[in-house]
Design an enzyme around this catalytic site. Structure first.
Site, short mmCIF file in Angstrom:
data_model
loop_
_atom_site.label_atom_id
_atom_site.label_comp_id
_atom_site.label_asym_id
_atom_site.label_seq_id
_atom_site.Cartn_x
_atom_site.Cartn_y
_atom_site.Cartn_z
N SER A 146 0.84 -1.19 0.00
CA SER A 146 0.00 0.00 0.00
C SER A 146 0.87 1.23 0.00
CB SER A 146 -0.89 0.02 1.25
OG SER A 146 -1.56 1.25 1.36
N TYR A 159 -1.27 -0.43 10.60
CA TYR A 159 -1.50 -0.73 9.18
C TYR A 159 -0.30 -0.30 8.32
CZ TYR A 159 -3.75 -0.82 4.59
OH TYR A 159 -4.05 -1.06 3.29
#
Length: 191
Positions: A146, A159
């Site tokens: 990501s 995350y």
């Protein structure tokens, strides 16, 4: 079905929605045999039907990437159903309660759950998939990282670092298995 992936077999984790769903459908359109995986059976069966309606071949297996036996079952299903495994898309991310928020909000269990659902899942999947890929003469593993792994945002304390670690792990696996014909790459999508 003709296409750039004709005759190949692919596992797409977390393919019941989002990026995984779109990937599974595209792979089916390109001729791959697709093992659709995820926790939500009704959505998984819808994806399989969509692939079949477009002329592709797919099966669904209910799985949780935080469970090693489920990862091994994905690989076994691919081999038992289609005779080989060529591609793994590590898209799913197993979440745990308490894994999102600021450093003051996340729990140890939530952080550990994020690590299990991302890094450990990728290691385990490679452990099960690579032997089958080398039997088939090579293969490809694509890890979905990501933009959050390269750029920080508030309340992404677990995350973002887990996605950054996926990128580092991808490089390590690529060095380890490239000579055996297994390419390992990462894609870092944004919003």
């Amino acid at each position: 079905m003709a296409g750039s992936l004709a005759g190949k077999t692919a596992i797409v984790t977390g393919s019941t929605s989002g990026i995984g769903r779109a990937t599974a459908i595209l792979f089916g359109q390109e001729g791959a045999n697709v093992v659709v995986t995820g926790r939500r059976t009704a959505l998984g069966e819808q994806v399989v039907q969509e692939i079949r309606d477009r002329g592709g071949s797919a099966v669904y297996l209910q799985t949780d990437v935080t469970v090693a036996d489920d990862l091994q079952a994905m690989v076994q299903t691919a081999v038992d159903t289609y005779g080989r495994l060529d591609i793994v898309i590590n898209n799913a991310l197993g979440f745990a309660p308490g894994g999102h928020g600021s450093v003051l909000e996340i729990t140890d269990e939530g952080f550990e759950g994020m690590v299990r659902g991302s890094l450990l899942a990728i290691i385990r999947m490679a452990r099960f998939a690579v032997p089958q890929m080398t039997k088939a003469g090579g293969g490809a593993i694509v890890n979905i990282a990501s933009v959050n792994g390269a750029r920080s945002w508030p309340r992404r304390t677990a995350y973002g670092p887990s996605k950054a670690a996926i990128s580092a792990m991808t490089r390590a696996l690529a060095c380890e298995w490239g000579a055996a014909g297994v390419r390992v790459n990462a894609v870092g999508p944004g919003y």
